[in-house]
Scaffold this active site. Structure first.
Site, PDB file in Angstrom:
ATOM      1  N   GLU A 103       4.958   4.098  -2.733  1.00 37.29           N
ATOM      2  CA  GLU A 103       4.826   4.757  -1.447  1.00 37.29           C
ATOM      3  C   GLU A 103       5.226   6.211  -1.579  1.00 37.29           C
ATOM      4  O   GLU A 103       5.948   6.562  -2.516  1.00 37.29           O
ATOM      5  CB  GLU A 103       5.671   4.045  -0.376  1.00 37.29           C
ATOM      6  CG  GLU A 103       7.163   4.030  -0.655  1.00 37.29           C
ATOM      7  CD  GLU A 103       7.932   3.406   0.494  1.00 37.29           C
ATOM      8  OE1 GLU A 103       7.477   3.462   1.645  1.00 37.29           O
ATOM      9  OE2 GLU A 103       9.008   2.853   0.224  1.00 37.29           O
ATOM     10  N   CYS A 129     -12.074  -2.923  -7.864  1.00 41.36           N
ATOM     11  CA  CYS A 129     -13.282  -2.110  -7.958  1.00 41.36           C
ATOM     12  C   CYS A 129     -14.180  -2.201  -6.730  1.00 41.36           C
ATOM     13  O   CYS A 129     -15.188  -1.504  -6.640  1.00 41.36           O
ATOM     14  CB  CYS A 129     -14.073  -2.504  -9.209  1.00 41.36           C
ATOM     15  SG  CYS A 129     -13.176  -2.165 -10.742  1.00 41.36           S
TER      16      CYS A 129
END
Length: 341
Positions: A103, A129
């Protein structure tokens, strides 16, 4: 089948899709030289990346260029091409697999770098992907609902660090042939960035309508491809078999629900390897000449692979052409999305 067997969009269009190609070309022959000690010790031949995967080269960023800087560049290009001001964007979705920290999100730097307004929601969407196509679907739903007007989807990938760590691991004196095969897919990765702007079709005559598609999950295969900062470990055969089964199931479900993708003008697939592409073409009987191939020179650029390929193909597509975007992501998940060019 109930639930989200297929989905359709009412008034959403692709206004622009752009890519940024990483500038440093690294050949598979270079990789063979880096791995020469282990290849010799394990009695493995060189040129496996070219002969088995079909990847001749891939790209890395120049020193000092970060993957999220490249995503900002791709986003700025897409906004300019679409003729949309940053202040008009209501949603930014970053779909990069690459990240520097847990984060904050990668999206926040991109939001700031593009000068997007405080009113623009921004977050990361991670789905291996398949993330970029998922991002388009989510944003299209929000546009159709009237919650936002314009959305920007981005992805920036950097394979170098992961591949450097893989070289070190495979060149250790205790590495095995099994280790090499499990990490082979890591060596096919590449770096690059892509971005797309989508918005309301009725306000942009001549834009490319996003019609909808199908999504399917095969999460029983969630352990077949596991990637991290230091490497990606795959069961190549299991991944191919599971992916093909999922693609065929999704394809058949879509056709039962009224879609007809047997004669598209272009099939833009996620770029992995020669064997993967050939298997997909055979499994659902695609017209080979209508399947563009970019992995030999870019490698597998994760979620940026498909939009980078679409951006390349945009130059040769004509109004009215039918385009099917097809992707499979680790986990496994698949999505197919039709665009009316």
């Amino acid at each position: 089948m109930i639930g989200n067997a297929t989905f359709r969009h009412d008034n959403t269009a692709l206004l622009a899709v752009t890519s940024v190609e990483a500038p440093v070309v690294v050949s598979s022959a270079d990789f063979d030289e880096r791995l020469a000690p282990s290849l010799k010790r394990l009695h493995l031949s060189k040129r496996l990346l070219e002969r088995v995967a079909g990847v001749t080269e891939r790209r890395w960023w120049s020193p000092g260029t970060a993957f999220d800087d490249a995503a900002i560049e791709a986003g700025a290009k897409a906004l300019a091409e679409a003729g949309i001001e940053p202040g008009q964007i209501g949603l930014l979705i970053n779909t990069s697999v690459t990240r520097r920290n847990l984060e904050p999100s990668v999206a926040v730097k991109i939001h700031h770098g593009l000068g997007l307004p405080s009113s623009a929601m921004n977050f990361d969407l991670a789905n291996a992907c398949l993330g970029f196509v998922n991002g388009i679907t989510l944003a299209a739903n929000m546009i159709d609902s009237g919650q936002i007007k314009y959305a920007l989807i981005v992805a920036g990938e950097d394979a170098q660090g992961t591949q450097e760590a893989t070289f070190a691991r495979l060149n250790r004196p205790d590495s095995t042939r099994e280790d090499y095969l499990r990490e082979f897919a890591t060596l096919t990765l590449g770096s690059g960035a892509a971005a797309a702007v989508i918005g309301p079709a009725d306000e942009h005559p001549g834009s490319h309508r996003i019609l909808g598609g199908v999504s399917r999950a095969g999460t029983q295969h969630h352990e077949l491809c596991v990637g991290g900062v230091d490497g990606m470990f795959t069961d190549a055969k299991g991944l191919l078999d599971g992916g093909l089964e999922l693609v065929v199931t999704a394809w058949n479900e879509a056709h039962k629900d009224g879609w007809n993708w047997t004669s598209m003008d272009r099939y833009v697939t996620h770029q992995v390897s020669t064997s993967y592409t050939n298997a997909i073409i055979k499994a659902v009987n695609l017209v080979r000449s209508r399947v563009p191939i970019t992995f030999p020179r870019w490698g597998n650029v994760g979620p940026a692979s498909l939009p980078m390929t679409l951006a390349q193909e945009a130059q040769s597509l004509s109004q009215g052409d039918r385009v099917l975007c097809m992707g499979v992501g680790s986990g496994l998940n698949t999505t197919m999305m039709e665009i009316a060019w």
